[in-house]
Write an enzyme that holds these catalytic residues in place. Structure first.
Site, mmCIF file in Angstrom:
data_model
loop_
_atom_site.group_PDB
_atom_site.id
_atom_site.type_symbol
_atom_site.label_atom_id
_atom_site.label_comp_id
_atom_site.label_asym_id
_atom_site.label_seq_id
_atom_site.Cartn_x
_atom_site.Cartn_y
_atom_site.Cartn_z
ATOM 1 C CB SER A 62 -34.389 66.842 14.110
ATOM 2 O OG SER A 62 -34.448 66.048 12.981
ATOM 3 C CG ASP A 67 -30.493 59.967 14.799
ATOM 4 O OD1 ASP A 67 -31.495 59.655 14.348
ATOM 5 O OD2 ASP A 67 -30.452 61.323 15.018
ATOM 6 C CG HIS A 103 -34.215 61.865 15.503
ATOM 7 N ND1 HIS A 103 -32.833 62.334 14.987
ATOM 8 C CD2 HIS A 103 -35.034 62.660 15.130
ATOM 9 C CE1 HIS A 103 -33.235 63.590 14.454
ATOM 10 N NE2 HIS A 103 -34.526 63.733 14.336
#
Length: 314
Positions: free
Chosen positions: A93, A189, A256
């Protein structure tokens, strides 16, 4: 006052024994016996800021992400990292974006004969329009770039032609990075769908609320819009196809971050592309076991191996 704002509120590291950080040879055959360091994140700009600013109450805010990154790497080099013959910088991320921002700097700290590469997980944020036609998320990136003065980590060749915010996006970063990189990302995502494609401001009647929580709840019109978002990512990644020593694994799972979770990294029910798990694909790329480790999934819901992954919580 949150786990992302200060080390005083950080919880125990939840990923310490999972995925690519796992010490079990069967679950993580290529990296189980590596020295592993997990760097906690709380600077808000992917370890790239270096600035001071005055808040409305007059107090001074200090943004020191870049100095934190440099201090951590400097200390690790002193502790023995400088002697490593193999190294891998990775993050998920915001950490995936940090990996792209610092990849060449990290690589440059080692002798040329060392094998140094970078794995960016779920950090390929798109500079895309939301469903209302606005680039609303770009305002967030622009705020970070301006507030924290991230120019120091941006590539000069990009800054010569584009504004700093655009140069902060992965689609531009990958054009300038010289080190070998592996891009791991879902084309669907949920973090990007919620924050870039369908932020709350673009969906006042909340017609996307159920879809954003679980892609299985999306109607046919919404799925077509998600396909368009996916196609934009695939188009941005054409640069990777041209880089011989790079790799990528772009699946169609609604998830994710995948390298830090055992279920998605390497398990009997992990998502697969080319009949390979993420762990196998990354290992093949890092160790040069095969050429062209570049996988892009077909459109959702074509991949049955995605069914084991639960939707990421909002």
């Amino acid at each position: 006052m949150t786990v992302l704002g200060s080390s005083d509120f950080m919880e125990p590291v939840q990923f310490a024994g999972s995925g690519i950080l796992d010490s079990d040879q069967h679950l993580n055959p290529d990296f189980y016996n590596w020295n592993k360091v997990y760097v906690r994140y709380c600077d808000g700009a992917s370890f790239s800021g270096d600035a001071e600013g005055r808040a409305q109450d007059g107090s001074i805010l200090h943004f020191r992400g870049l100095r934190i990154y440099e201090a951590v790497i400097d200390e690790l080099m002193e502790k023995g990292l400088a002697k490593a013959t193999q190294a891998l910088l990775t993050g998920c991320s915001a950490g995936g974006l940090a990996t792209l921002l610092h990849c060449d700097d990290f690589s440059a700290r080692f002798p040329k004969e060392a094998s140094v590469k970078c794995l960016a997980d779920a950090g390929f944020f798109l500079n895309a329009k939301d469903i209302s036609g606005e680039r609303s998320f770009r305002a967030n990136f622009d705020g970070v770039v301006q507030l924290q003065n991230v120019r120091e980590v941006l590539y000069k060749d990009c800054l010569a032609n584009k504004d700093p915010t655009e140069c902060f996006y992965p689609a531009e970063l990958i054009k300038s990075i010289h080190t070998s990189v592996f891009i791991l990302n879902s084309a669907y995502d949920p973090s990007q769908i919620r924050n870039i494609l369908v932020p709350g401001s673009s969906d006042p009647d909340k017609s996307w609320l159920s879809c954003k929580d679980n892609i299985k709840n999306c109607n046919s019109t919404q799925i077509q819009i998600l396909h368009g978002f996916r196609n934009e990512m695939v188009n941005d990644l054409k640069v990777v196809q041209e880089k011989e020593d790079w790799g990528m694994f772009i699946n169609s799972c609604f998830t994710h971050c995948q390298a830090l979770y055992g279920i998605s990294w390497n398990s009997p029910i992990s998502p697969k592309l080319g009949n390979k798990t993420i762990a196998k694909a990354v290992g093949d790329w890092y160790f040069g076991r095969r050429q062209g480790v570049k996988y892009i999934d077909c459109e959702y819901p074509c991949n049955p191996t995605c069914s084991s992954l639960l939707p990421t919580p909002p």
